[in-house]
Design an enzyme around this catalytic site. Structure first.
Site, PDB file in Angstrom:
ATOM      1  N   THR A 417       9.144   3.153  86.479  1.00  0.00           N
ATOM      2  CA  THR A 417      10.480   3.077  87.057  1.00  0.00           C
ATOM      3  C   THR A 417      11.324   2.051  86.331  1.00  0.00           C
ATOM      4  O   THR A 417      10.861   1.338  85.446  1.00  0.00           O
ATOM      5  CB  THR A 417      10.374   2.689  88.546  1.00  0.00           C
ATOM      6  OG1 THR A 417       9.509   1.556  88.650  1.00  0.00           O
ATOM      7  CG2 THR A 417       9.806   3.812  89.364  1.00  0.00           C
ATOM      8  N   THR A 435      13.425   6.588  88.507  1.00  0.00           N
ATOM      9  CA  THR A 435      12.081   6.819  87.996  1.00  0.00           C
ATOM     10  C   THR A 435      11.915   8.230  87.456  1.00  0.00           C
ATOM     11  O   THR A 435      12.618   9.158  87.881  1.00  0.00           O
ATOM     12  CB  THR A 435      11.049   6.595  89.125  1.00  0.00           C
ATOM     13  OG1 THR A 435       9.737   6.872  88.632  1.00  0.00           O
ATOM     14  CG2 THR A 435      11.322   7.493  90.311  1.00  0.00           C
ATOM     15  N   GLU A 437       8.446   8.839  87.209  1.00  0.00           N
ATOM     16  CA  GLU A 437       7.051   8.746  87.646  1.00  0.00           C
ATOM     17  C   GLU A 437       6.206   8.019  86.616  1.00  0.00           C
ATOM     18  O   GLU A 437       6.566   6.913  86.243  1.00  0.00           O
ATOM     19  CB  GLU A 437       6.517  10.121  88.021  1.00  0.00           C
ATOM     20  CG  GLU A 437       5.146  10.305  88.647  1.00  0.00           C
ATOM     21  CD  GLU A 437       4.596   9.230  89.566  1.00  0.00           C
ATOM     22  OE1 GLU A 437       3.397   9.295  89.852  1.00  0.00           O
ATOM     23  OE2 GLU A 437       5.313   8.340  90.003  1.00  0.00           O
ATOM     24  N   ASP A 457       3.187  11.890  93.334  1.00  0.00           N
ATOM     25  CA  ASP A 457       3.339  10.864  94.365  1.00  0.00           C
ATOM     26  C   ASP A 457       2.968  11.407  95.740  1.00  0.00           C
ATOM     27  O   ASP A 457       2.854  10.640  96.701  1.00  0.00           O
ATOM     28  CB  ASP A 457       4.774  10.330  94.398  1.00  0.00           C
ATOM     29  CG  ASP A 457       4.958   9.112  93.509  1.00  0.00           C
ATOM     30  OD1 ASP A 457       3.985   8.706  92.858  1.00  0.00           O
ATOM     31  OD2 ASP A 457       6.067   8.578  93.456  1.00  0.00           O
ATOM     32  N   SER A 482       7.417   7.088  98.320  1.00  0.00           N
ATOM     33  CA  SER A 482       7.576   6.166  97.192  1.00  0.00           C
ATOM     34  C   SER A 482       7.405   4.736  97.678  1.00  0.00           C
ATOM     35  O   SER A 482       7.526   4.444  98.869  1.00  0.00           O
ATOM     36  CB  SER A 482       8.975   6.335  96.583  1.00  0.00           C
ATOM     37  OG  SER A 482       9.245   5.321  95.644  1.00  0.00           O
TER      38      SER A 482
END
Length: 597
Positions: A417, A435, A437, A457, A482
């Site tokens: 991120t 982000t 990831e 995620d 997140s």
């Protein structure tokens, strides 16, 4: 809610820790046996991006406005917008498009974002959700092979991992609500840099050189690597005319130029033609919407902490940690002492335990935010912390009588991120974490930008070992949980501080450390950012490698902590309001810079 029942259940959970018992179905506590899914949960935590050394920063002072981001070119682009009469939102957007170019491993058009802003006109904090969504065709067994979760990196480097990107829609919504300069003007710095080129930085070179999977994607390899397979050297001028063309279309035609038409078709085709294809469609892209949500806010001493609500778990967990720590004697000890690190790690375990069970997309599951921040509940959770020994692996509490219905999550969550903070002369503030990831996302490179692997995620398993559904399981059009923690702190109703960081699930500890440094220890923002990273994600107690915390490892182990000394390449960016003006800080562990005027 029956508060007595909540407090009693939390007390029994604490007693179970001491006795080494499993209290609720499917939960083996610290001293009991771990089922296979729990063993996966205590696997080695992974950093989203590798460490690439440190640079030294001094706190930056400014009279009127400040931009701090992960790259000097991005910070300067934001500053240019402010000097042209733009506001904090305009500067943020310009900085993000430059980061897409110069920090491609971390964020960009192919990813998502959470944004928290202070709107000076309305005197209130606002939150904008640009998190990626699962395609309409996604199912809960997306990352399963038979009855087992597939290997994590197999899931990452595939078309299955790509969620519908949201950062562009979120920034367009934010600009429509709070921007000042024309939309088109915000793309000019990034377009110019993409066409004229920028110098490959030491960090980008190092990350490219270390990455094997990116080389295996032909389009990405052609851009990021030399013909002999080595990364472009530091100082090489890298041009991205394809990204310049995309940005120009979006600047002139708006977000629909990305979400429909040829660019959208290119995205869908790239995902479909991957060796492990995904199922995103043109309808998924055209139907994506960013959402304005009510921020989560809670009082803390003389401040009010505000941040992104679920599907982000970050600010909620940070708030739990700080409020739990207010019931401990942590401030009686030096900031980097054995007892201070012990208390900080123990509070983190309790907060992460709740996060893993209860937080997911609120449009799909009930997230008991208010119960999780209840003062009596957190006071009792704090009572589980012992001065002489570690909890071990902490159990979740049961603030809203949901424990028996929820399954244990097994999401590794290692998003790569970036974070940006901007304050303008009118005291508008924006704090955004964005982000794609893991580092370089899915590695799928389309029209000059990388696509995310955000769907990893989600929990890789849809149910836990007892067959109970996991809150953060994959579902069609759902947004994955997140740990991104963009936050704004108010004092007397006015902005006092803005903070955030990259760093995967460790973001929560990075932000909590920095908030405590400023709010509780009286450090300036740069001093607080510079503090060695520490904490626990309810697995190990982690200490930043090659710092003064090394000397605490033996003492922590003697207290029962399972200690790991690790690289902790946070990327904290923060701004604090002082009577003398603004203070800005940037993380020495990355290439960021705070600039102001």
């Amino acid at each position: 809610m029956n508060k007595k029942r909540v407090l009693f259940r939390s007390f029994v959970l604490g007693l179970a820790i001491e006795l080494g018992l499993a209290f609720a179905p499917g939960i083996a506590l610290a001293k009991g046996p771990l089922d296979p899914l729990q063993k996966a949960m205590v696997a080695e935590d992974i950093n989203p991006e590798a460490a690439t050394g440190r640079v030294q920063h001094k706190v930056v002072h400014a009279a009127h406005f400040m931009v701090t981001s992960a790259n000097p070119l991005a910070s300067e682009a934001g500053l240019a917008m402010l000097k042209q009469g733009g506001n904090a939102v305009d500067a943020l957007i310009a900085a993000q498009w430059v980061l897409n170019l110069v920090e491609p491993q971390s964020s960009g058009l192919g990813g998502g974002a959470f944004i928290v802003s202070y709107d000076a006109r309305q005197h209130r904090v606002r939150a904008f959700d640009g998190r990626e969504t699962a395609p309409a065709a996604a199912r809960s067994d997306r990352f399963m092979r038979g009855h087992k979760a597939m290997p994590f990196w197999d899931a990452v480097n595939s078309g299955r991992s790509v969620g519908t990107p949201g950062v562009l829609r979120a920034l367009a919504l934010l600009h429509n609500q709070q921007g000042h300069l024309p939309w088109k003007a915000l793309f000019a710095p990034a377009i110019q840099l993409a066409e004229e080129g920028f110098e490959v930085s030491p960090r980008l070179h190092a990350l490219l050189e270390q990455n094997t999977a990116l080389r295996q994607q032909p389009a990405a390899a052609a851009y990021f690597y030399q013909p002999d397979g080595h990364a472009w050297p530091v100082g090489h001028r890298l041009r991205n005319p394809a990204l310049a063309q995309v940005l120009r279309k979006i600047a002139e035609q708006g977000p629909d130029a990305f979400y429909t038409g040829p660019i959208a078709q290119d995205i869908v085709d790239a995902i479909a033609h991957h060796p492990v294809p995904g199922d995103m469609t043109l309808a998924d892209l055209a139907g994506y919407r960013a959402v304005e949500r009510a921020p989560v806010c809670t009082p803390y001493k003389s401040y009010e902490l505000c941040g992104m609500p679920p599907p982000s778990s970050g600010p909620l967990a940070v708030m739990q940690m700080l409020k739990i720590l207010s019931h401990t004697p942590i401030d009686h000890y030096p900031v980097d002492s054995l007892m201070a690190v012990h208390y900080f790690a123990e509070a983190g375990k309790l907060a992460y335990a709740d996060r893993d069970f209860y937080v997911a997309d609120p449009d799909f599951v009930d997230v008991p935010v208010h119960a999780m921040l209840d003062a009596k509940y957190l006071a009792l959770r704090a009572g589980l912390i012992r001065a002489d020994r570690s909890i071990g692996v902490a159990p979740p509490g049961d603030p809203a009588h949901m424990l028996a219905r929820r399954g244990r999550d097994d999401s590794p969550e290692i998003p790569s991120t970036t974070h940006i903070v901007v304050v303008d002369a009118q005291s508008n503030v924006v704090s955004m974490t964005s982000t794609i990831e893991s580092a370089f996302g899915s590695k799928i490179f389309v029209d000059g930008f990388l696509l995310n692997n955000q769907l990893t995620d989600f929990s890789l398993s849809n149910v836990d070992a007892q067959g109970k559904p996991v809150a953060n399981r994959v579902e069609p059009l759902k947004r994955p949980r997140s740990s991104m923690s963009p936050m704004i702190v108010l004092k007397d109703g006015k902005p006092f501080m803005a903070i955030g960081s990259p760093g995967g699930s460790a973001i929560i500890n990075f932000v909590a450390k920095t908030l405590r440094g400023v709010l509780d220890r009286g450090l300036d923002i740069q001093q607080a950012i510079d503090l060695p990273n520490r904490g626990s994600r309810n697995r190990f107690t982690e200490l930043e490698k090659n710092t003064d915390l090394h000397g605490l490892a033996a003492g922590l182990r003697a207290m029962g902590h399972d200690v790991r000394e690790v690289d902790f390449p946070s990327g904290l960016q923060g701004v604090v309001f002082t009577p003398q003006g603004l203070e800005g800080g940037a993380d020495p562990r990355r290439e960021g810079e705070a600039v102001g005027g």
